[in-house]
Scaffold this active site. Structure first.
Site, mmCIF file in Angstrom:
data_model
loop_
_atom_site.group_PDB
_atom_site.id
_atom_site.type_symbol
_atom_site.label_atom_id
_atom_site.label_comp_id
_atom_site.label_asym_id
_atom_site.label_seq_id
_atom_site.Cartn_x
_atom_site.Cartn_y
_atom_site.Cartn_z
ATOM 1 C CD GLU A 83 -1.257 -15.402 14.384
ATOM 2 O OE1 GLU A 83 -1.762 -16.625 14.459
ATOM 3 O OE2 GLU A 83 0.204 -15.493 14.323
ATOM 4 C CE LYS A 96 1.244 0.896 -9.804
ATOM 5 N NZ LYS A 96 0.689 -0.010 -11.211
ATOM 6 N N GLY A 99 -2.885 -1.874 -1.081
ATOM 7 C CA GLY A 99 -2.677 -2.289 0.316
ATOM 8 C C GLY A 99 -3.568 -1.713 1.330
ATOM 9 C CB THR A 100 -4.586 1.763 1.855
ATOM 10 O OG1 THR A 100 -3.230 1.856 2.104
ATOM 11 C CG2 THR A 100 -5.528 2.633 2.768
ATOM 12 C CB VAL A 128 7.331 -1.418 10.644
ATOM 13 C CG1 VAL A 128 6.975 -0.448 11.938
ATOM 14 C CG2 VAL A 128 7.722 -2.897 11.478
ATOM 15 N N GLY A 129 6.392 0.373 8.402
ATOM 16 C CA GLY A 129 5.559 2.046 8.229
ATOM 17 C C GLY A 129 4.119 1.425 7.403
HETATM 18 N N1 ACO Z 1 7.297 0.846 4.571
HETATM 19 C C1 ACO Z 1 6.652 1.982 4.558
HETATM 20 N N2 ACO Z 1 5.593 2.633 4.215
HETATM 21 C C2 ACO Z 1 4.955 1.866 3.351
HETATM 22 C C3 ACO Z 1 5.402 0.702 2.828
HETATM 23 C C4 ACO Z 1 6.774 0.172 3.380
HETATM 24 N N3 ACO Z 1 7.026 -0.924 2.985
HETATM 25 N N4 ACO Z 1 4.633 0.161 1.954
HETATM 26 C C5 ACO Z 1 3.643 1.087 1.927
HETATM 27 N N5 ACO Z 1 4.005 2.180 2.598
HETATM 28 C C6 ACO Z 1 3.156 3.094 2.733
HETATM 29 C C7 ACO Z 1 2.807 3.797 1.383
HETATM 30 O O1 ACO Z 1 4.072 4.811 1.166
HETATM 31 C C8 ACO Z 1 1.459 4.546 1.817
HETATM 32 O O2 ACO Z 1 1.851 5.985 2.320
HETATM 33 P P1 ACO Z 1 0.859 7.142 2.191
HETATM 34 O O3 ACO Z 1 -0.469 6.548 2.494
HETATM 35 O O4 ACO Z 1 1.471 8.146 2.770
HETATM 36 O O5 ACO Z 1 0.945 7.312 0.599
HETATM 37 C C9 ACO Z 1 0.875 3.671 2.598
HETATM 38 O O6 ACO Z 1 1.905 2.682 3.364
HETATM 39 C C10 ACO Z 1 0.096 2.731 1.920
HETATM 40 O O7 ACO Z 1 0.344 2.348 0.795
HETATM 41 P P2 ACO Z 1 -0.310 1.322 -0.343
HETATM 42 O O8 ACO Z 1 -0.030 1.855 -1.568
HETATM 43 O O9 ACO Z 1 -1.807 1.164 0.190
HETATM 44 O O10 ACO Z 1 0.319 -0.116 0.167
HETATM 45 P P3 ACO Z 1 0.772 -1.199 -0.884
HETATM 46 O O11 ACO Z 1 -0.286 -1.447 -1.846
HETATM 47 O O12 ACO Z 1 2.167 -1.129 -1.247
HETATM 48 O O13 ACO Z 1 1.080 -2.474 0.204
HETATM 49 C C11 ACO Z 1 2.600 -3.946 1.373
HETATM 50 C C12 ACO Z 1 1.644 -2.505 1.344
HETATM 51 C C13 ACO Z 1 1.484 -5.049 1.545
HETATM 52 C C14 ACO Z 1 3.361 -3.700 2.530
HETATM 53 C C15 ACO Z 1 3.325 -4.198 -0.092
HETATM 54 O O14 ACO Z 1 4.188 -2.988 -0.357
HETATM 55 C C16 ACO Z 1 3.890 -5.457 0.089
HETATM 56 O O15 ACO Z 1 3.500 -6.407 -0.515
HETATM 57 N N6 ACO Z 1 5.277 -5.354 0.356
HETATM 58 C C17 ACO Z 1 6.152 -6.489 0.276
HETATM 59 C C18 ACO Z 1 5.647 -7.629 1.291
HETATM 60 C C19 ACO Z 1 5.377 -7.042 2.665
HETATM 61 O O16 ACO Z 1 6.450 -6.735 3.244
HETATM 62 N N7 ACO Z 1 4.591 -7.512 3.447
HETATM 63 C C20 ACO Z 1 4.218 -7.529 4.596
HETATM 64 C C21 ACO Z 1 4.904 -8.441 5.305
HETATM 65 S S1 ACO Z 1 4.286 -8.623 7.401
HETATM 66 C C22 ACO Z 1 3.283 -9.708 7.050
HETATM 67 O O17 ACO Z 1 2.965 -10.374 5.866
HETATM 68 C C23 ACO Z 1 2.439 -10.055 8.227
#
Ligand code: ACO
Length: 172
Positions: A83, A96, A99-100, A128-129
């Site tokens: 989980e 950047k 996250g991936t 969700v995205g």
């Molecule tokens: N909504 C939609 N798409 C997204 C989002 C988002 N919030 N964040 C990233 N993506 C997409 C990116 O555009 C990218 O797409 P691409 O591959 O087509 O370019 C893909 O997802 C991966 O992006 P990364 O750069 O690898 O993601 P990133 O390093 O920004 O990490 C994360 C994603 C963890 C959600 C970060 O943006 C973040 O910390 N957000 C704020 C906190 C948050 O919302 N965390 C998740 C909460 S749910 C939970 O914790 C269980």
């Protein structure tokens, strides 16, 4: 870029020395601060409790010796699913690709070290995205008896749960 997985029982990647342990402690605080800022709906005490909890593990992304983000999860080894409790990347390093890479590292670790086959998480609406791009789906293919009664966040309805299945996708 470095990935480190830690739990309160020890460090999966074997290392020793007090400098390392001190560094680890500071990194856990760094991770706590990132979760605190990026997940404003989560009470700070709850974040600290799960990060320090024996049943939870955290995978951190580290760049130039600083924590950039991480995922805290609970492996239910007997049920073979994990989980995901918290997942965040620090504000100026989002979108950047970290996250991936973090998620790919987590999947590999959870499969090879914990022996898991699935992940469940309750994604915030705005994340969700991200989870869908990591291969999570809304349909829970995992049999109910494997997860029912185990989840920490039981108050949230399953409509928001996202699942990732190791056997269906091989994205590592
Ligand atoms: N909504 C939609 N798409 C997204 C989002 C988002 N919030 N964040 C990233 N993506 C997409 C990116 O555009 C990218 O797409 P691409 O591959 O087509 O370019 C893909 O997802 C991966 O992006 P990364 O750069 O690898 O993601 P990133 O390093 O920004 O990490 C994360 C994603 C963890 C959600 C970060 O943006 C973040 O910390 N957000 C704020 C906190 C948050 O919302 N965390 C998740 C909460 S749910 C939970 O914790 C269980």
């Amino acid at each position: 870029l470095k990935f480190v997985c830690v739990s309160n029982d020890g460090i999966d990647e074997h290392m020793d020395g007090c400098h390392f342990l001190l560094g680890l402690f500071l990194r856990l605080i760094g991770l706590k601060n990132i979760f605190g800022r990026q997940l404003p709906n989560m009470p700070k005490e709850y974040i600290v409790r799960l990060i320090m909890d024996r049943n939870h593990k955290s995978v951190m992304v580290i760049r130039r010796n600083l924590v950039v983000g991480g995922i805290t999860y609970r492996p239910y080894v007997s049920q073979k699913f994990g989980e995901i409790a918290f997942c965040a990347i620090t504000a100026d390093e989002q979108v950047k690709g970290y996250g991936t890479r973090l998620m790919n590292h987590l999947k590999q670790h959870a499969r090879d070290v914990d022996g898991l086959t699935h992940f469940l998480t309750y994604a915030d609406n705005n994340a969700v995205g991200y989870f869908i791009k990591q291969g999570f789906t809304k349909e829970i293919h995992l049999e109910k008896k494997r997860w029912h009664g185990y989840l920490e966040a039981m108050l949230v309805t399953l409509f928001y749960a996202y699942v990732w299945n190791f056997s269906e996708k091989n994205v590592i």
